[in-house]
Design a protein around this motif. Structure first.
Motif, short mmCIF file in Angstrom:
data_model
loop_
_atom_site.label_atom_id
_atom_site.label_comp_id
_atom_site.label_asym_id
_atom_site.label_seq_id
_atom_site.Cartn_x
_atom_site.Cartn_y
_atom_site.Cartn_z
N TRP A 205 73.36 43.67 -0.69
CA TRP A 205 73.89 42.36 -1.07
C TRP A 205 72.91 41.52 -1.87
O TRP A 205 71.69 41.59 -1.66
CB TRP A 205 74.26 41.58 0.19
N ASN A 206 73.46 40.69 -2.79
CA ASN A 206 72.64 39.65 -3.39
C ASN A 206 72.50 38.51 -2.37
O ASN A 206 73.06 38.58 -1.26
CB ASN A 206 73.23 39.16 -4.72
N LEU A 207 71.79 37.47 -2.72
CA LEU A 207 71.48 36.43 -1.74
C LEU A 207 72.74 35.74 -1.22
O LEU A 207 72.88 35.51 -0.02
CB LEU A 207 70.54 35.39 -2.36
N THR A 208 73.69 35.44 -2.12
CA THR A 208 74.92 34.78 -1.69
C THR A 208 75.73 35.67 -0.76
O THR A 208 76.21 35.23 0.30
CB THR A 208 75.78 34.39 -2.92
N GLU A 209 75.87 36.94 -1.14
CA GLU A 209 76.62 37.89 -0.30
C GLU A 209 75.94 38.07 1.05
O GLU A 209 76.61 38.11 2.10
CB GLU A 209 76.74 39.23 -1.02
N ALA A 210 74.63 38.21 1.05
CA ALA A 210 73.89 38.39 2.30
C ALA A 210 74.04 37.17 3.20
O ALA A 210 74.23 37.30 4.42
CB ALA A 210 72.43 38.67 2.00
N THR A 211 73.96 36.00 2.61
CA THR A 211 74.12 34.76 3.39
C THR A 211 75.48 34.72 4.07
O THR A 211 75.60 34.45 5.27
CB THR A 211 73.94 33.53 2.49
N ASP A 212 76.53 35.02 3.31
CA ASP A 212 77.90 34.99 3.86
C ASP A 212 78.08 36.05 4.95
O ASP A 212 78.63 35.76 6.03
CB ASP A 212 78.92 35.21 2.75
N ASN A 213 77.63 37.27 4.67
CA ASN A 213 77.85 38.36 5.62
C ASN A 213 77.02 38.23 6.88
O ASN A 213 77.53 38.45 8.00
CB ASN A 213 77.55 39.70 4.94
N VAL A 214 75.76 37.86 6.76
CA VAL A 214 74.91 37.73 7.95
C VAL A 214 75.36 36.54 8.79
O VAL A 214 75.35 36.60 10.03
CB VAL A 214 73.43 37.62 7.55
N THR A 215 75.81 35.47 8.16
CA THR A 215 76.36 34.33 8.91
C THR A 215 77.58 34.75 9.71
O THR A 215 77.75 34.36 10.88
CB THR A 215 76.73 33.18 7.94
N GLU A 216 78.45 35.57 9.11
CA GLU A 216 79.63 36.06 9.81
C GLU A 216 79.24 36.95 11.00
O GLU A 216 79.91 36.94 12.05
CB GLU A 216 80.52 36.84 8.85
N LEU A 217 78.16 37.70 10.86
CA LEU A 217 77.72 38.62 11.91
C LEU A 217 77.00 37.91 13.07
O LEU A 217 76.86 38.48 14.15
CB LEU A 217 76.79 39.69 11.33
N LYS A 218 76.57 36.69 12.86
CA LYS A 218 75.72 36.00 13.85
C LYS A 218 76.33 35.96 15.25
O LYS A 218 75.62 36.20 16.24
CB LYS A 218 75.40 34.59 13.36
N PRO A 219 77.63 35.71 15.42
CA PRO A 219 78.18 35.65 16.79
C PRO A 219 78.12 36.97 17.54
O PRO A 219 78.33 36.99 18.76
CB PRO A 219 79.63 35.21 16.55
N LEU A 220 77.87 38.08 16.84
CA LEU A 220 77.84 39.39 17.51
C LEU A 220 76.54 39.64 18.26
O LEU A 220 76.42 40.64 18.98
CB LEU A 220 78.07 40.51 16.48
N ASN A 221 75.56 38.74 18.10
CA ASN A 221 74.28 38.86 18.82
C ASN A 221 73.61 40.22 18.61
O ASN A 221 73.21 40.90 19.56
CB ASN A 221 74.48 38.60 20.32
N LEU A 222 73.49 40.61 17.36
CA LEU A 222 72.85 41.88 17.02
C LEU A 222 71.35 41.84 17.31
O LEU A 222 70.71 40.78 17.20
CB LEU A 222 73.07 42.19 15.54
N GLY A 223 70.81 43.00 17.65
CA GLY A 223 69.36 43.09 17.84
C GLY A 223 68.62 42.78 16.56
O GLY A 223 67.56 42.16 16.58
N TRP A 224 69.17 43.25 15.44
CA TRP A 224 68.66 42.90 14.12
C TRP A 224 69.64 43.35 13.05
O TRP A 224 70.51 44.20 13.30
CB TRP A 224 67.28 43.50 13.85
N VAL A 225 69.51 42.77 11.87
CA VAL A 225 70.17 43.27 10.68
C VAL A 225 69.06 43.76 9.76
O VAL A 225 68.09 43.06 9.49
CB VAL A 225 71.06 42.20 10.01
N GLU A 226 69.22 44.99 9.30
CA GLU A 226 68.14 45.69 8.59
C GLU A 226 68.41 45.74 7.09
O GLU A 226 69.50 46.11 6.67
CB GLU A 226 68.02 47.10 9.17
N GLU A 227 67.40 45.35 6.32
CA GLU A 227 67.43 45.38 4.86
C GLU A 227 68.74 44.82 4.28
O GLU A 227 69.50 45.53 3.63
CB GLU A 227 67.17 46.80 4.36
N PRO A 228 68.98 43.52 4.49
CA PRO A 228 70.24 42.93 4.05
C PRO A 228 70.33 42.60 2.57
O PRO A 228 71.43 42.30 2.10
CB PRO A 228 70.35 41.66 4.89
N VAL A 229 69.21 42.61 1.84
CA VAL A 229 69.26 42.16 0.45
C VAL A 229 68.82 43.24 -0.54
O VAL A 229 68.10 44.18 -0.19
CB VAL A 229 68.38 40.89 0.22
#
Length: 377
Positions: A205-229
């Protein structure tokens, strides 16, 4: 103890990975070891023989691009070490890095040096008559493992079925290689609360896409998101994504230990992920861990391979961070090289000297697709 021969082997072993649809590999996926459509996994093994009779093993990174690292080993890197005394290894390593510096701080040259370095540490520990983890200062060879799944094409039903299969095998930590909320949420909903879920999205993802997608994933309480950009080493973008509040991991594609330093200084990551077969072997791992400690960043090594590099990572974890789980590809190889390939949820490295890596000769012979021997002239 002098190096007399170095044998380089590319092997490719077929595998299965639960329920998934195998389709022709897309051009953009052919070099991705976690692709949903790949049905063979390559390894690039290096065997270093000495005049004392001891043999050390290493593994270089490459997957489908192993042909490039293989060439680097055959024509440039391995000849630099044949005939050299291991007692002076640090000197020879420094000379090799200086000679090859114009090729960059990462890529095939560093991957090739990583394989040599792993084999040298294997030999050093054998010479000291210790398992590598004890030679590195550890006390126990017992470690936990976490399951790293291949991609299931963002199909929620297949993701759900395969994470349940993984949890039923005893794993308490599972990493996905999916990129959509629906697929990742399906896994989280299917798993018990006590199973930790991480996701490696592979730099999409570019920065805008990563921001939108990681924000959406936040409620899932992931251990981490790896290499999002994209690009994966863009420290400024990673630092921005980190502010969302989902732990960010990266570093598999850092440009050597110095690349990690730039990530640390930028406050870009919560978890550093050096890969022993990419970062410069055991020597490179120590360098990254020293820098991470200075910047108070957690280290969880990357390990999506199945040969001597996997075993080396296990020893390094056992010696330096025994509370950390080792990543293993959760796949079923057509033939295993060693016990870790059987995908247990825990593992005991035991008391074998050095790495204790003794690949099955019949497996090597059956699945070798290229090999060469570098020896003293």
């Amino acid at each position: 103890m002098k190096i007399t021969k170095i044998t380089i082997r590319r092997i490719a072993i077929p595998f299965t990975a639960g329920v998934r649809d195998i389709a022709p590999v897309k051009e953009e996926d052919k070099f991705n070891g976690a692709s949903p459509n790949i049905d063979k996994m390559e390894s690039l093994l290096v065997e270093v023989e000495t005049d004392t009779g001891l043999v050390g093993w290493g593994e270089a990174f490459g997957h489908a691009s192993n042909i490039v690292t293989y060439a680097a080993l055959e024509h440039l890197v391995a000849p630099m070490f044949v005939g050299k005394n291991i007692a002076n290894y640090e000197q020879h390593l420094y000379a090799a890095k200086r000679a090859l510096h114009s090729f960059g701080s990462s890529g095939p040259m560093l991957y090739a040096l990583s394989a040599i370095d792993i084999a040298i540490w294997d030999l050093k520990a054998q010479h000291a008559k210790q398992p590598l983890y004890k030679f590195l200062g550890g006390t126990t060879g017992k470690i936990s493992l976490y399951a790293s799944l291949v991609s299931y094409g963002n199909e929620p039903d297949k993701v759900r079925e395969n994470v349940l299969r993984t949890a039923n095998a005893g794993f308490k930590k599972i990493k996905l290689h999916e990129t959509t909320y629906a697929a990742i949420a399906a896994a989280r909903d299917a798993l018990p609360d006590d199973v930790e879920l991480m996701v490696d999205v592979n730099c999409p993802w570019n920065l805008t896409e990563a921001t939108d997608n990681v924000t959406e994933l936040k409620p899932l309480n992931l251990g981490w998101v790896e290499e999002p950009v994209w690009p994966p080493e863009d420290a400024a973008q990673l630092a921005t994504i980190r502010k969302i509040g989902v732990p960010v991991s990266a570093g598999e594609n850092a440009s050597g230990p110095e690349g990690f330093e730039q990530l640390f200084k930028a406050g870009a990551i919560d978890i550093a992920q050096p890969s022993v077969s990419k970062i410069g072997g055991i020597t490179g791992m120590y360098d990254v861990c020293k820098r991470a400690k200075h910047h108070n960043v957690q280290v969880v090594p990357h390990c999506f391979y199945y040969g001597a590099g996997m075993i080396a990572t296990a020893h390094f974890i056992a010696a330096t961070m025994p509370e950390t789980s080792l990543e293993i590809p959760f796949i079923e190889l057509a033939d295993s090289l060693h016990p870790l390939n059987e995908c247990p949820a825990t593992f005991d490295l035991g008391d074998s000297l050095g790495l204790g890596f003794s690949p099955k000769p019949e497996t090597l012979e059956k699945y070798t697709i290229a090999s060469c021997l570098i020896s003293e002239k």
